[in-house]
Design a protein around this motif. Structure first.
Motif, PDB file in Angstrom:
ATOM      1  N   GLU A 146      -4.925   0.306   7.865  1.00  0.00           N
ATOM      2  CA  GLU A 146      -3.588   0.068   7.395  1.00  0.00           C
ATOM      3  C   GLU A 146      -3.007   1.358   6.809  1.00  0.00           C
ATOM      4  N   VAL A 147      -3.545   2.640   6.671  1.00  0.00           N
ATOM      5  CA  VAL A 147      -2.770   3.752   6.270  1.00  0.00           C
ATOM      6  C   VAL A 147      -2.917   4.646   7.610  1.00  0.00           C
TER       7      VAL A 147
ATOM      8  N   GLU B 116       0.846  10.597  10.591  1.00  0.00           N
ATOM      9  CA  GLU B 116       1.537  10.112  11.915  1.00  0.00           C
ATOM     10  C   GLU B 116       2.651   9.317  11.520  1.00  0.00           C
ATOM     11  N   HIS B 117       2.882   8.746  10.411  1.00  0.00           N
ATOM     12  CA  HIS B 117       4.092   7.921   9.895  1.00  0.00           C
ATOM     13  C   HIS B 117       5.057   9.192   9.731  1.00  0.00           C
TER      14      HIS B 117
ATOM     15  N   TRP C 142      -7.421   0.039   2.506  1.00  0.00           N
ATOM     16  CA  TRP C 142      -6.070  -0.164   3.077  1.00  0.00           C
ATOM     17  C   TRP C 142      -4.900   0.442   2.174  1.00  0.00           C
ATOM     18  N   GLY C 143      -5.248   1.445   1.315  1.00  0.00           N
ATOM     19  CA  GLY C 143      -4.035   2.205   1.002  1.00  0.00           C
ATOM     20  C   GLY C 143      -4.358   3.608   0.126  1.00  0.00           C
ATOM     21  N   TYR C 144      -3.481   4.387   0.217  1.00  0.00           N
ATOM     22  CA  TYR C 144      -4.094   5.835  -0.501  1.00  0.00           C
ATOM     23  C   TYR C 144      -3.979   5.882  -1.985  1.00  0.00           C
TER      24      TYR C 144
ATOM     25  N   SER D 199       0.606  -1.311   0.016  1.00  0.00           N
ATOM     26  CA  SER D 199       0.036  -0.030   0.086  1.00  0.00           C
ATOM     27  C   SER D 199       0.874   1.165   0.075  1.00  0.00           C
ATOM     28  N   LEU D 200       0.171   2.451  -0.717  1.00  0.00           N
ATOM     29  CA  LEU D 200       1.035   3.659  -0.801  1.00  0.00           C
ATOM     30  C   LEU D 200       0.602   4.363   0.512  1.00  0.00           C
TER      31      LEU D 200
END
Lengths: 450, 313
Positions: free
Chosen positions: B126-127, B66-67, A271-273, A35-36
């Motif tokens: 997950e992001v 936050e990452h 789950w990913g941008y 994921s990005l």
């Protein structure tokens, strides 16, 4: 209780990504994602800005391929304002865009991917990088650094800024090409062409033959492909042409870029941008199922090499014929992206020479007159990482009313997820994995040059 | 410490990757640098995924998630000297336009109201979540050195690395882009502001004299002035000069309108109003820094709202 293997950050790629491999109780792969991790939101940022300023703002979407956004943005604004650039202006844009392809391919193959092949995928991770290549193969490394320099300086000298360019403008180009500069570029491009022929030979002898086993296995999936071809003869095009969407069985449709909404959609997962483009026109929906993917096509070098009927320049055409004889059409093996990248490197050098040899290239009529107005424009170029689409609407003042962007890399987010899952599933068994195996999972991503 | 190599970590936060390409593009000089520097964590070049102890840490990009905040914190813990590298790290950069648009507006535009997505799904597992605003690096960690530029020119990158390797004071100036620009400032009778697409500018005369807005005089030179020397006005991508940053009542539009009105026959207020109406463009690279954002005279949200009200009204 199962566990999750996180590979973060994915390294030696050109963006921010993470891989998560989910293992079941027995230590086998249940699922795997790439994921990005980043979202900026240029589609929103450029709203309300004067459209003619936007081509140098959208550069900042990608510092690796700013010339692609710069030229696609300019084409889109030309479309909004209903202006046809002068022929020389348009050719100068193509010249710089194709030159930028040269540098991009050298950067990716030699600086980012080569450590896996020169030092080996299982080499100690602390030296498996371009610095390790400098130590292991100093002559090659010095040559590569020189070639990258030659390419970037050619652009710097003429256009002022190689990273985040400003020299293309709505209606054409900001300045004509002086004759002396043309001669210098021709000389340098000849050197780069020699290097690109050497690079393909080097890779055939030292990489593709040695890693044939890996090529036939690692990250291999079956998908369709998207690229751009010459409307007249179906040959490979990087700067303009018609888009060609090919199914895995090799059948295809060609369409005009302005109609892309009829052919492509974008799927969003929680789950990913990154948004995941898919072939809406196939009317089968979206699925990343490895055995029965739906709507999935790939872009970038392998895709372009697959969709084109031929290449208009001699050295690249010879390389294409050899490639097709060995791997067929369409070729599906993911690591062949590297091979296709080196074929395109040759084409980019040859095409640069063609453009420099065109009589009108030093003409001073570089810029057409432009009046801001309301309209819509779709600007498409082939970026190194895939078909780049900028679609703008302007208001009566010539400011951006709305924008939709499909960035090259995103076409491959779905396929990269499939390749990661394929690689992880075939490499990780019964809880056994090590850093070499995890690096091979990353190599499945690296081939796409995200 | 002769013989011992300087240990370098680099990390990219929310950015385009261009600053890291600029590092690679030291070209043959990178080979010299490698004689004295050990490159450790550097996601674009190496597979070292943790953060080893280092002498120098280069951070590119701004804080969006936050990452990013976590990565900046780890770099600060492990690196003796932190360089905020590039305009995004120093001032927030172009995507500092997060100041002008809420994250909800951005997410809505990118995922929900978009001609190709046609969905209601928004990435939320997950992001790491987007921060409310985009911020420069020094709002979350202490920064030792600043090197703005979009990206900084190799000349300045090499000088700054050489400075650290040789442990001497940097030879850099606080000149503006004008210092390197070959154009001549002349007094003209131009009486209206031109857009960049109006006509073809004269290559030898200052853009301001010709009626084009150019930010060269309010922008720090970390580029060697490639744009005005290649036919295109400066858009301020290396960020504002120290004077603009430190004096509360000066900013980009006050300085440019003052200078341009003296060089032309255009009234200063007209220029200032024009720059407010195009504020998203004029302040594109530095709006997220508090040094600009906290100025009593800087009202970008109001200016943008006024333009939008005008457009719809």
């Amino acid at each position: 209780m199962g566990k999750v293997l996180n590979i973060q950050p994915v390294t030696r790629i050109e963006g921010h990504a993470r891989i998560a491999v989910h293992l079941d109780d027995a230590g086998n792969v249940e699922n795997a994602y790439m994921s990005l991790m980043s979202l900026r939101g240029f589609e929103k940022f450029i709203e309300g800005r004067p459209a003619e300023e936007v081509p140098r703002i959208v550069n900042r979407i990608c510092g690796i391929c700013p010339w692609m956004h710069h030229t696609a943005g300019n084409k889109a604004v030309d479309g909004c304002f209903g202006v046809t650039p002068t022929e020389t202006g348009q050719k100068l844009r193509e010249l710089l865009q194709v030159m930028a392809h040269i540098n991009d391919k050298i950067l990716h193959f030699f600086f980012l991917a080569a450590p896996d092949f020169v030092l080996g995928p299982d080499a100690d991770y602390s030296v498996r990088n371009v610095i390790g290549v400098v130590k292991a193969a100093p002559e090659l490394a010095t040559q590569v650094v020189k070639m990258r320099q030659l390419g970037q300086m050619m652009i710097d000298r003429f256009a002022g800024k190689a990273i985040h360019p400003v020299a293309a403008v709505v209606g054409g180009f900001s300045k004509p090409l002086p004759e002396a500069e043309r001669q210098a570029m021709l000389r340098d491009t000849r050197t780069l062409l020699d290097f690109s022929l050497y690079a393909l030979d080097f890779a055939k002898n030292n990489v593709f033959s040695k890693y044939l086993g890996a090529i036939n296995q690692l990250g291999v999936i079956t998908t369709g492909f998207l690229g751009t071809v010459d409307p007249a003869d179906g040959s490979l095009r990087l700067f303009d042409g018609r888009q060609r969407l090919m199914k895995a069985d090799g059948s295809y449709v060609d369409f005009d870029g302005a109609d892309y909404l009829d052919y492509l959609g974008e799927h969003v997962e929680p789950w990913g941008y990154g948004k995941m483009p898919y072939a809406r026109s196939w009317n089968e929906g979206f699925s990343l199922d490895l055995d029965a993917p739906k709507g999935i096509y790939r872009a970038n070098t392998l895709a372009r090499i697959n969709v084109c009927d031929k290449i208009s320049t001699p050295h690249a055409q010879a390389a294409l014929e050899e490639f097709r004889a060995a791997f067929g059409r369409p070729a599906q093996a993911t690591l062949l992206y590297h091979y296709a990248r080196l074929i395109e490197l040759i084409y980019a050098c040859e095409r640069t020479m063609e453009l420099l040899n065109w009589d009108g290239i030093t003409d001073t009529d570089v810029r057409a007159k432009v009046e801001p107005k309301a309209g819509r424009g779709v600007g498409i170029v082939e970026a190194p990482r895939g078909t780049l689409i900028h679609d703008y609407h302007t208001d009566a003042d010539g400011c951006i009313a709305s924008a939709n962007l499909i960035v090259g890399t995103t076409h491959n987010i779905g396929p990269m997820n499939m390749s990661v899952k394929q690689a992880a599933t075939s490499l990780i068994k019964d809880g056994h994995y090590d850093q070499g195996i995890l690096n091979k999972v990353e190599m499945a991503v690296r081939a796409y040059d995200p | 410490m002769s013989g011992e190599k300087i240990r370098l970590n680099t990390e990219w936060l929310c950015d385009c990757g261009g600053c890291h390409v600029a590092l690679v593009d030291l070209h043959e000089k990178i080979l010299n640098v490698l004689d004295s520097v050990t490159i450790q964590h550097c996601p674009v070049l190496t597979d070292i995924k943790d953060y080893p102890e280092a002498d120098i840490g280069i951070l590119t990009g701004s804080i969006r998630t936050e990452h990013d905040r976590h990565a900046a914190g780890e770099m600060r813990k492990k690196c003796k000297t932190i360089i905020a590298f590039g305009t995004c790290a120093v001032y927030g950069g172009l995507h500092g336009a997060g100041l002008a648009h809420s994250r909800e507006e951005i997410v809505d535009r990118v995922y929900r109201h978009n001609p190709t997505t046609r969905t209601d799904t928004v990435p939320d597992s997950e992001v790491t979540e987007l921060a409310k605003l985009v911020t420069p690096v020094d709002e979350v960690i202490d920064v030792d050195l600043y090197l703005p530029g979009c990206p900084p020119h190799a000349h300045f990158i090499f000088e700054s690395l050489a400075t650290l390797i040789e442990q001497r004071a940097p030879r850099v100036t606080q000149d503006t882009v004008c210092a390197r620009c070959n154009r001549q400032m002349v007094k003209s009778e131009v009486n209206a502001i031109k857009k960049s697409l109006d006509g073809v500018p004269d290559d030898n005369i200052c853009f301001l004299s010709q009626g084009y807005i150019c930010l060269g005089s309010v922008t720090l030179d970390r580029c060697l002035a490639p744009c005005p020397n290649h036919g295109v006005a400066c858009t301020g991508c290396a960020g504002p000069t120290m004077q603009i940053l430190t004096e509360p009542n000066r900013d980009i539009r006050t300085e440019v309108s003052d200078r341009m009105s003296r060089l032309t026959a255009i009234d200063g207020e007209t220029i200032k109003t024009h720059m407010e109406r195009t504020a998203k463009t004029q302040y594109a690279y530095a709006m997220a820094t508090k040094m600009i954002g906290n100025k009593p005279t800087f009202l970008i949200k109001k200016w943008i709202a006024d333009v939008e009200a005008g457009a719809h009204g």
